[in-house]
Design an enzyme around this catalytic site. Structure first.
Site, mmCIF file in Angstrom:
data_model
loop_
_atom_site.group_PDB
_atom_site.id
_atom_site.type_symbol
_atom_site.label_atom_id
_atom_site.label_comp_id
_atom_site.label_asym_id
_atom_site.label_seq_id
_atom_site.Cartn_x
_atom_site.Cartn_y
_atom_site.Cartn_z
ATOM 1 N N LYS A 113 1.133 -26.049 28.389
ATOM 2 C CA LYS A 113 0.456 -26.753 27.292
ATOM 3 C C LYS A 113 -0.624 -27.649 27.879
ATOM 4 O O LYS A 113 -0.382 -28.447 28.769
ATOM 5 C CB LYS A 113 1.454 -27.580 26.473
ATOM 6 C CG LYS A 113 0.770 -28.247 25.274
ATOM 7 C CD LYS A 113 1.771 -28.838 24.320
ATOM 8 C CE LYS A 113 1.100 -29.583 23.186
ATOM 9 N NZ LYS A 113 0.287 -28.756 22.296
ATOM 10 N N GLY B 33 -2.233 -14.127 19.892
ATOM 11 C CA GLY B 33 -1.714 -15.118 20.840
ATOM 12 C C GLY B 33 -0.218 -15.349 20.606
ATOM 13 O O GLY B 33 0.375 -14.794 19.677
ATOM 14 N N LYS B 34 0.384 -16.198 21.430
ATOM 15 C CA LYS B 34 1.842 -16.399 21.355
ATOM 16 C C LYS B 34 2.250 -16.949 19.984
ATOM 17 O O LYS B 34 3.197 -16.469 19.370
ATOM 18 C CB LYS B 34 2.293 -17.369 22.468
ATOM 19 C CG LYS B 34 2.130 -16.800 23.874
ATOM 20 C CD LYS B 34 2.688 -17.725 24.938
ATOM 21 C CE LYS B 34 1.878 -18.973 25.178
ATOM 22 N NZ LYS B 34 0.523 -18.750 25.740
ATOM 23 N N GLY C 123 -0.435 -33.033 19.878
ATOM 24 C CA GLY C 123 -1.039 -33.418 18.596
ATOM 25 C C GLY C 123 0.009 -34.004 17.657
ATOM 26 O O GLY C 123 -0.259 -34.955 16.905
ATOM 27 N N THR C 124 1.230 -33.464 17.700
ATOM 28 C CA THR C 124 2.307 -33.957 16.828
ATOM 29 C C THR C 124 2.647 -35.407 17.166
ATOM 30 O O THR C 124 2.812 -36.247 16.279
ATOM 31 C CB THR C 124 3.573 -33.093 17.039
ATOM 32 O OG1 THR C 124 3.194 -31.748 16.874
ATOM 33 C CG2 THR C 124 4.680 -33.445 16.084
ATOM 34 N N GLY D 14 -4.351 -24.852 13.112
ATOM 35 C CA GLY D 14 -3.118 -25.204 13.819
ATOM 36 C C GLY D 14 -3.384 -25.512 15.278
ATOM 37 O O GLY D 14 -2.531 -26.071 15.967
ATOM 38 N N HIS E 187 7.014 -30.374 26.431
ATOM 39 C CA HIS E 187 6.532 -29.018 26.162
ATOM 40 C C HIS E 187 6.527 -28.204 27.445
ATOM 41 O O HIS E 187 6.621 -28.764 28.540
ATOM 42 C CB HIS E 187 5.113 -29.051 25.575
ATOM 43 C CG HIS E 187 5.074 -29.487 24.145
ATOM 44 N ND1 HIS E 187 5.070 -30.813 23.777
ATOM 45 C CD2 HIS E 187 5.045 -28.775 22.996
ATOM 46 C CE1 HIS E 187 5.050 -30.897 22.458
ATOM 47 N NE2 HIS E 187 5.030 -29.669 21.961
ATOM 48 N N HIS E 188 6.335 -26.900 27.267
ATOM 49 C CA HIS E 188 6.197 -25.984 28.403
ATOM 50 C C HIS E 188 5.034 -26.422 29.299
ATOM 51 O O HIS E 188 4.099 -27.092 28.848
ATOM 52 C CB HIS E 188 5.960 -24.563 27.879
ATOM 53 C CG HIS E 188 4.846 -24.487 26.873
ATOM 54 N ND1 HIS E 188 3.561 -24.184 27.219
ATOM 55 C CD2 HIS E 188 4.825 -24.728 25.531
ATOM 56 C CE1 HIS E 188 2.791 -24.225 26.146
ATOM 57 N NE2 HIS E 188 3.536 -24.561 25.101
ATOM 58 N N ALA F 116 -4.690 -14.291 16.342
ATOM 59 C CA ALA F 116 -3.550 -13.557 15.755
ATOM 60 C C ALA F 116 -2.723 -12.814 16.799
ATOM 61 O O ALA F 116 -1.575 -12.451 16.534
ATOM 62 C CB ALA F 116 -4.067 -12.569 14.701
HETATM 63 N N1 LIG Z 1 0.144 -26.534 14.755
HETATM 64 C C1 LIG Z 1 1.252 -26.002 15.246
HETATM 65 O O1 LIG Z 1 2.319 -26.034 14.626
HETATM 66 C C2 LIG Z 1 1.190 -25.313 16.590
HETATM 67 C C3 LIG Z 1 2.333 -24.693 17.108
HETATM 68 C C4 LIG Z 1 2.234 -24.043 18.327
HETATM 69 C C5 LIG Z 1 1.014 -23.994 19.012
HETATM 70 N N2 LIG Z 1 -0.055 -24.642 18.462
HETATM 71 C C6 LIG Z 1 -1.376 -24.591 19.102
HETATM 72 O O2 LIG Z 1 -1.938 -23.297 18.828
HETATM 73 C C7 LIG Z 1 -2.876 -22.990 19.850
HETATM 74 C C8 LIG Z 1 -2.573 -21.596 20.405
HETATM 75 O O3 LIG Z 1 -1.410 -21.671 21.190
HETATM 76 P P1 LIG Z 1 -0.781 -20.372 21.868
HETATM 77 O O4 LIG Z 1 0.323 -20.867 22.711
HETATM 78 O O5 LIG Z 1 -0.486 -19.364 20.824
HETATM 79 O O6 LIG Z 1 -1.991 -19.887 22.800
HETATM 80 P P2 LIG Z 1 -2.329 -18.426 23.321
HETATM 81 O O7 LIG Z 1 -1.108 -17.592 23.429
HETATM 82 O O8 LIG Z 1 -3.176 -18.638 24.534
HETATM 83 O O9 LIG Z 1 -3.220 -17.798 22.167
HETATM 84 C C9 LIG Z 1 -4.556 -18.164 21.965
HETATM 85 C C10 LIG Z 1 -5.229 -17.091 21.142
HETATM 86 O O10 LIG Z 1 -6.567 -17.500 20.886
HETATM 87 C C11 LIG Z 1 -7.449 -16.437 21.140
HETATM 88 N N3 LIG Z 1 -8.749 -16.974 21.564
HETATM 89 C C12 LIG Z 1 -8.988 -17.859 22.554
HETATM 90 N N4 LIG Z 1 -10.303 -18.102 22.643
HETATM 91 C C13 LIG Z 1 -10.905 -17.348 21.688
HETATM 92 C C14 LIG Z 1 -12.246 -17.150 21.272
HETATM 93 N N5 LIG Z 1 -13.279 -17.778 21.879
HETATM 94 N N6 LIG Z 1 -12.495 -16.318 20.246
HETATM 95 C C15 LIG Z 1 -11.478 -15.682 19.636
HETATM 96 N N7 LIG Z 1 -10.176 -15.816 19.991
HETATM 97 C C16 LIG Z 1 -9.901 -16.635 20.999
HETATM 98 C C17 LIG Z 1 -6.790 -15.650 22.240
HETATM 99 O O11 LIG Z 1 -7.246 -14.329 22.196
HETATM 100 P P3 LIG Z 1 -7.660 -13.585 23.556
HETATM 101 O O12 LIG Z 1 -6.460 -13.612 24.426
HETATM 102 O O13 LIG Z 1 -8.045 -12.242 23.094
HETATM 103 O O14 LIG Z 1 -8.782 -14.389 24.115
HETATM 104 C C18 LIG Z 1 -5.312 -15.741 21.843
HETATM 105 O O15 LIG Z 1 -4.999 -14.745 20.884
HETATM 106 C C19 LIG Z 1 -2.769 -24.118 20.888
HETATM 107 O O16 LIG Z 1 -3.777 -25.063 20.648
HETATM 108 C C20 LIG Z 1 -1.407 -24.713 20.611
HETATM 109 O O17 LIG Z 1 -1.298 -26.048 21.039
HETATM 110 C C21 LIG Z 1 0.013 -25.288 17.282
#
Ligand SMILES: NC(=O)c1ccc[n+]([C@@H]2O[C@H](COP(=O)([O-])OP(=O)(O)OC[C@H]3O[C@@H](n4cnc5c(N)ncnc54)[C@H](OP(=O)(O)O)[C@@H]3O)[C@@H](O)[C@H]2O)c1
Length: 249
Positions: free
Chosen positions: A158, A13-14, A164-165, A98, A154-155, A11
């Protein structure tokens, strides 16, 4: 109006943060718990500066979230998502994943546990509604022209490629008997962009979808969460889960 209660992994994360901000503005959806590592023990409302989320604790794992919920939503990383989702299933929560890059074996492990518990589960590679519409149009191009090439960009940070899309679109095209190819770009300056190309004698056509901010995902997550409550089984795309977007395949 019945309220759908969600626990959100990642929650802070980006992507998770933008999605949670959207969900917090919906009357029928309530984020009641969050999971993360670095901010565990803090208040989600304070971390995200969203007053309506004050009192929502960030926990280190799904099993540590005290409040009752209906759905576990995951935007973490592939290596974390599977065990967090297993914890959620042990709590009898529906799954909305997601996070991208989960391997087929992990997804099938989660799907069989969800099915054993009679819980609906969705692994959605792209929650953007525009992307779901592009998928439909790309399938239409495939039917008409017999071959589609996808360029996804993508950036640079990634981790997975193709996205995945793009992989989901490839499988849907191949299932229709359409020849398909994918090319991946990882460049600074890009957020998430996908272009589907087809060509015939004397013409080419392409359909572009571009996410310019992660705000794009909130509405699709909300739509998916509402749909998941009355659903059963396994879903692998937003269009498959939400008939309003039309399956297209
Ligand atoms: N389906 C869609 O439409 C969609 C769209 C965009 C992105 N995504 C995907 O969503 C994912 C997240 O992307 P993002 O860019 O938001 O990454 P991000 O900014 O790195 O965020 C990841 C989050 O996961 C948490 N996390 C990581 N390991 C964890 C663990 N072991 N236990 C609990 N929390 C953990 C991190 O918390 P901490 O920093 O506290 O560790 C952080 O809040 C990626 O796989 C991305 O490809 C999907």
């Amino acid at each position: 109006m019945s309220v759908i209660r969600l626990i959100v992994g990642g929650a802070t994360g980006k992507t998770g943060a933008e999605v949670v901000r959207y969900l917090a503005a919906q009357g029928d959806l309530q984020v009641i718990g969050a999971v993360g590592r670095l901010q565990a023990g803090r208040d989600l409302g304070a971390v995200l500066s969203v007053p309506s989320l004050a009192g929502v604790a960030i926990s280190g794992s799904v099993s540590q979230v005290a409040a009752e919920a209906d759905i576990y939503l995951d935007f973490t990383l592939a290596e974390a998502a599977v065990s967090l989702a297993m914890e959620a299933l042990a709590r009898d929560l529906r799954l909305l994943i997601g996070t991208s890059g989960l391997d087929a074996r992990s997804v099938s492990l989660l799907a069989s546990e969800a099915s054993r518990r009679n819980l609906a589960m969705a692994v959605i590679p792209n929650f953007s509604i525009g992307a779901a519409l592009q998928r439909r149009m790309a399938l239409e191009l495939g039917r008409r022209y017999g071959r589609v090439e996808v360029v996804e960009g993508h950036h640079r940070t990634k981790r997975d490629a193709p996205s995945g899309t793009a992989k989901d679109l490839m499988s849907a095209l191949e299932a229709l008997g359409v020849e398909a190819a994918v090319h991946s770009l990882r460049l600074e300056g890009l957020v998430a962009r996908q272009e589907a190309w087809a060509g015939g004698p004397g013409e080419v056509i392409s359909v572009i979808h571009e996410v310019t901010s992660r705000q794009a995902y909130g509405a699709g997550v909300a739509m998916a969460a509402r749909q998941l409550m009355g659903a059963s089984g396994f879903f692998s795309s937003l269009a498959e889960l939400c008939p309003a977007l039309g399956p297209g395949d």
